[in-house]
Structures are given as C-alpha cells and as structure tokens.
Design a protein around this motif. Structure first.
Motif, PDB file in Angstrom:
ATOM      1  N   ARG A 157       0.829  -1.216   0.000  1.00 29.56           N
ATOM      2  CA  ARG A 157       0.000   0.000   0.000  1.00 29.56           C
ATOM      3  C   ARG A 157       0.862   1.265   0.000  1.00 29.56           C
ATOM      4  N   ASN A 158       2.138   1.113   0.325  1.00 27.96           N
ATOM      5  CA  ASN A 158       3.041   2.263   0.368  1.00 27.96           C
ATOM      6  C   ASN A 158       4.241   2.052  -0.548  1.00 27.96           C
ATOM      7  N   VAL A 159       4.019   1.372  -1.682  1.00 24.98           N
ATOM      8  CA  VAL A 159       5.114   1.057  -2.591  1.00 24.98           C
ATOM      9  C   VAL A 159       5.834   2.338  -3.000  1.00 24.98           C
ATOM     10  N   GLY A 160       7.168   2.262  -2.982  1.00 20.29           N
ATOM     11  CA  GLY A 160       7.974   3.413  -3.354  1.00 20.29           C
ATOM     12  C   GLY A 160       8.247   4.381  -2.219  1.00 20.29           C
ATOM     13  N   ARG A 161       7.673   4.121  -1.045  1.00 12.28           N
ATOM     14  CA  ARG A 161       7.879   4.997   0.106  1.00 12.28           C
ATOM     15  C   ARG A 161       8.754   4.294   1.145  1.00 12.28           C
ATOM     16  N   VAL A 162       9.665   5.041   1.744  1.00 12.88           N
ATOM     17  CA  VAL A 162      10.497   4.501   2.815  1.00 12.88           C
ATOM     18  C   VAL A 162       9.674   4.471   4.102  1.00 12.88           C
ATOM     19  N   LEU A 163       9.579   3.295   4.711  1.00 12.13           N
ATOM     20  CA  LEU A 163       8.818   3.130   5.947  1.00 12.13           C
ATOM     21  C   LEU A 163       9.773   2.776   7.084  1.00 12.13           C
ATOM     22  N   SER A 164       9.663   3.488   8.173  1.00 10.65           N
ATOM     23  CA  SER A 164      10.541   3.232   9.312  1.00 10.65           C
ATOM     24  C   SER A 164      10.166   1.931  10.011  1.00 10.65           C
ATOM     25  N   ARG A 165      11.097   1.370  10.743  1.00 10.97           N
ATOM     26  CA  ARG A 165      10.835   0.159  11.523  1.00 10.97           C
ATOM     27  C   ARG A 165       9.756   0.428  12.563  1.00 10.97           C
ATOM     28  N   ASP A 166       9.760   1.635  13.143  1.00 11.36           N
ATOM     29  CA  ASP A 166       8.725   1.994  14.118  1.00 11.36           C
ATOM     30  C   ASP A 166       7.349   1.976  13.463  1.00 11.36           C
ATOM     31  N   PHE A 167       7.251   2.558  12.265  1.00 16.31           N
ATOM     32  CA  PHE A 167       5.969   2.610  11.560  1.00 16.31           C
ATOM     33  C   PHE A 167       5.483   1.208  11.209  1.00 16.31           C
ATOM     34  N   LEU A 168       6.378   0.371  10.699  1.00 13.92           N
ATOM     35  CA  LEU A 168       5.987  -0.986  10.324  1.00 13.92           C
ATOM     36  C   LEU A 168       5.541  -1.799  11.539  1.00 13.92           C
ATOM     37  N   THR A 169       6.248  -1.634  12.651  1.00 17.24           N
ATOM     38  CA  THR A 169       5.870  -2.360  13.860  1.00 17.24           C
ATOM     39  C   THR A 169       4.479  -1.959  14.328  1.00 17.24           C
ATOM     40  N   ASP A 170       4.212  -0.663  14.305  1.00 17.32           N
ATOM     41  CA  ASP A 170       2.905  -0.173  14.737  1.00 17.32           C
ATOM     42  C   ASP A 170       1.814  -0.567  13.754  1.00 17.32           C
ATOM     43  N   ALA A 171       2.054  -0.378  12.450  1.00 15.89           N
ATOM     44  CA  ALA A 171       1.032  -0.625  11.439  1.00 15.89           C
ATOM     45  C   ALA A 171       0.738  -2.105  11.250  1.00 15.89           C
ATOM     46  N   ALA A 172       1.757  -2.950  11.343  1.00 14.01           N
ATOM     47  CA  ALA A 172       1.575  -4.372  11.065  1.00 14.01           C
ATOM     48  C   ALA A 172       1.339  -5.210  12.308  1.00 14.01           C
ATOM     49  N   MET A 173       1.874  -4.751  13.463  1.00 13.70           N
ATOM     50  CA  MET A 173       1.776  -5.562  14.674  1.00 13.70           C
ATOM     51  C   MET A 173       0.972  -4.902  15.769  1.00 13.70           C
ATOM     52  N   GLY A 174       0.629  -3.633  15.587  1.00  7.29           N
ATOM     53  CA  GLY A 174      -0.216  -2.950  16.559  1.00  7.29           C
ATOM     54  C   GLY A 174       0.449  -2.645  17.872  1.00  7.29           C
ATOM     55  N   ARG A 175       1.764  -2.538  17.870  1.00  5.89           N
ATOM     56  CA  ARG A 175       2.488  -2.211  19.101  1.00  5.89           C
ATOM     57  C   ARG A 175       3.696  -1.361  18.760  1.00  5.89           C
ATOM     58  N   SER A 176       4.303  -0.794  19.784  1.00  4.70           N
ATOM     59  CA  SER A 176       5.476   0.044  19.567  1.00  4.70           C
ATOM     60  C   SER A 176       6.725  -0.816  19.467  1.00  4.70           C
ATOM     61  N   LEU A 177       7.742  -0.258  18.841  1.00  2.67           N
ATOM     62  CA  LEU A 177       9.004  -0.960  18.683  1.00  2.67           C
ATOM     63  C   LEU A 177       9.778  -0.924  19.990  1.00  2.67           C
ATOM     64  N   GLY A 178      10.140  -2.084  20.513  1.00  5.29           N
ATOM     65  CA  GLY A 178      10.868  -2.162  21.765  1.00  5.29           C
ATOM     66  C   GLY A 178      12.365  -1.999  21.576  1.00  5.29           C
ATOM     67  N   PHE A 179      13.063  -1.819  22.684  1.00  2.00           N
ATOM     68  CA  PHE A 179      14.515  -1.686  22.655  1.00  2.00           C
ATOM     69  C   PHE A 179      15.142  -2.989  22.165  1.00  2.00           C
ATOM     70  N   ALA A 180      16.049  -2.884  21.194  1.00  2.00           N
ATOM     71  CA  ALA A 180      16.741  -4.046  20.629  1.00  2.00           C
ATOM     72  C   ALA A 180      15.760  -5.058  20.051  1.00  2.00           C
ATOM     73  N   ASP A 181      14.592  -4.594  19.616  1.00  5.73           N
ATOM     74  CA  ASP A 181      13.552  -5.459  19.052  1.00  5.73           C
ATOM     75  C   ASP A 181      13.832  -5.663  17.565  1.00  5.73           C
ATOM     76  N   ARG A 182      14.137  -6.888  17.175  1.00  3.85           N
ATOM     77  CA  ARG A 182      14.453  -7.194  15.777  1.00  3.85           C
ATOM     78  C   ARG A 182      13.334  -7.975  15.095  1.00  3.85           C
ATOM     79  N   THR A 183      12.142  -7.983  15.681  1.00  6.23           N
ATOM     80  CA  THR A 183      11.045  -8.782  15.136  1.00  6.23           C
ATOM     81  C   THR A 183      10.735  -8.419  13.693  1.00  6.23           C
ATOM     82  N   VAL A 184      10.569  -7.123  13.416  1.00  2.49           N
ATOM     83  CA  VAL A 184      10.253  -6.690  12.055  1.00  2.49           C
ATOM     84  C   VAL A 184      11.362  -7.092  11.092  1.00  2.49           C
TER      85      VAL A 184
END
Length: 259
Positions: free
Chosen positions: A193-220
C-alpha cells in the motif's frame, strides 16, 4: 485458583462459567490455546484471560498441543519453546505446514537465537519470560486486531507483480500464491500500500503488529528477511530494500521489467 477442564493431557479453564469436561470442544469465539508445561502459569493465565473475555485451553506437552492446534479452531496459539515430548520449535514447524493460525512464542529472557529462529519458522511475535500478563494480553489483542481489520477490508491492492486480497487474506507473487504468517501478511500489505515509500521500523511495527518498537527489538527485521526469501527470483532481484538508518522500502519495478 479456578477450576479447570481436564482434556487428554491438557487443561481448559472456562470463565466465568466453570464446568468439568473430559475433552475440549472445538467451537468458540476468542478461543486461545497455550502449549506450556507450566501448569500453574496456565491456570493463572486462564483466570486472567477469562476476565478479559478470552477462553483459554491448555496442553502441557508438544504433541498434545500440536494435535489440538491442528484439529480445533483457535484465534491464536501461545507456544513455549521448552516443552516435553516435542519441543516448541518442532511444534511450530509442523504447525506451519498445516495452519496459518497466529502464534505468539514464549522465550527465555535474553535468548535472541530462539527468538530469531522462532520468527523465521513462522511465529508472529514473541514474549520473553518472565512477563507481565497485561503485556501478553496486549500482544494478543494487537495480533487479533490486525486479523479482524483485514477481514473487514474488502479492497484489493497490487504493486506490480505482488497482489494482496485483504478480505480473503491471500497474497500472490508473479501469479503464484504466497504462504505467509499473519504478521508477514500484514507487513507485506503495508509495504504494498506504500510502494515506493520509505517506511521506518517503528511505523511498520505499529502498522503491522499494533504495538510500539521495543529496545533491541528485531522482530520486524526477521519478518522482512522471511518476506525477502519468499519474494526472491532466479535473477536475485531484491524487492524489499533496506534504507540504512531509516527502515525499508518496497521498490516499484521499472517499466518493462520482467523478474
């Protein structure tokens, strides 16, 4: 401590209406399964989740847990790594050949290898032990919310040779179906849905997983790595690229390209 339903090597706590049964019935809304040999933890979580509107079934060895996970309809499976008879990783690997049910893994604190391996095998998220039950419930709600939101979305979206059907939860790459976990699907949908746009790890974590990015969180990052493998071609073209220090981008194909 609440009464529990005994069922072929596992327990099922049903709150607020408690009754004793010999087997688990396979119908029910907001129904979760925990596969963990810690019986006290299972009962504690059953009581807490019952007050949150969930019904929690439990199995205390890997083989029984795999049997229940593949024969009953669960909204989500909570899976501990250290299990008797059949380890959590083996359960997850076998489960992913038969089901796309969301899986949240319980790992030892600080054990990054187990976390990464679990995510690579198809887990949607993880939570290290010991944990606060409120955090577990928040993670569960976030995953289930994403599933529900996709079910309510009837639009289809394409990005060149990648097609997403949110209503049917189907994804195709170059016309062939993709086998994705719940979170992999969610991340790919956000990228498409955002092809061609740079998405931050924080944004992806929130948009795809519904939570904030934790410290040293490599899930995404692990989910992105899995998606890259599934979107690979024989020409080695990388569709999801890393933008160092920022995040990721799904690059559009040049006109006339044939990957």
């Amino acid at each position: 401590m609440p009464n529990v339903n005994v069922c072929k090597g596992g327990i099922s706590a049903r709150l607020p209406a408690l009754r004793m049964d010999m087997e688990i019935e396979c119908e029910g809304m907001s129904r979760l399964l925990i596969i963990d040999d810690d019986r006290e933890l299972s009962v504690l979580l059953a009581e807490r989740m019952g007050s949150e509107g969930f019904q929690l079934d439990a199995a205390h060895d890997g083989r029984k847990g795999l049997e229940l996970a593949t024969t009953c309809q669960y909204s989500l499976v909570i899976l501990d790594i250290m299990m008797p008879r059949l380890g959590g990783m083996e359960v997850l690997k076998a489960l992913r050949t038969k089901s796309a049910v969301p899986v949240l893994m319980l790992t030892a604190k600080g054990d990054d290898i187990d976390r990464i391996l679990g995510l690579e095998l198809g887990a949607d998220d993880y939570l290290p032990k010991p944990f606060n039950p409120r955090e577990l419930i928040a993670r569960i709600r976030a995953i289930l919310r994403r599933v529900e939101e996709r079910g309510q979305t009837s639009t289809r979206v394409d990005a060149d040779d990648i097609a997403i059907d949110a209503e049917r939860r189907e994804a195709r790459f170059q016309g062939k179906p993709l086998v994705l976990t719940t979170v992999e699907f969610a991340i790919l949908e956000v990228l498409v849905r955002n092809v061609g746009r740079v998405l931050s790890r924080d944004f992806l974590t929130d948009a795809a997983m519904g939570r904030s990015l934790g410290f040293a969180d490599r899930t995404v990052d692990v989910h992105i790595s899995n998606l890259r493998k599934k979107l690979s071609t024989n020409r080695g073209v990388e569709r999801i690229k890393t933008v160092r220090g920022t995040g990721y981008i799904l690059t559009p194909m040049p006109n006339g390209s044939d990957l």
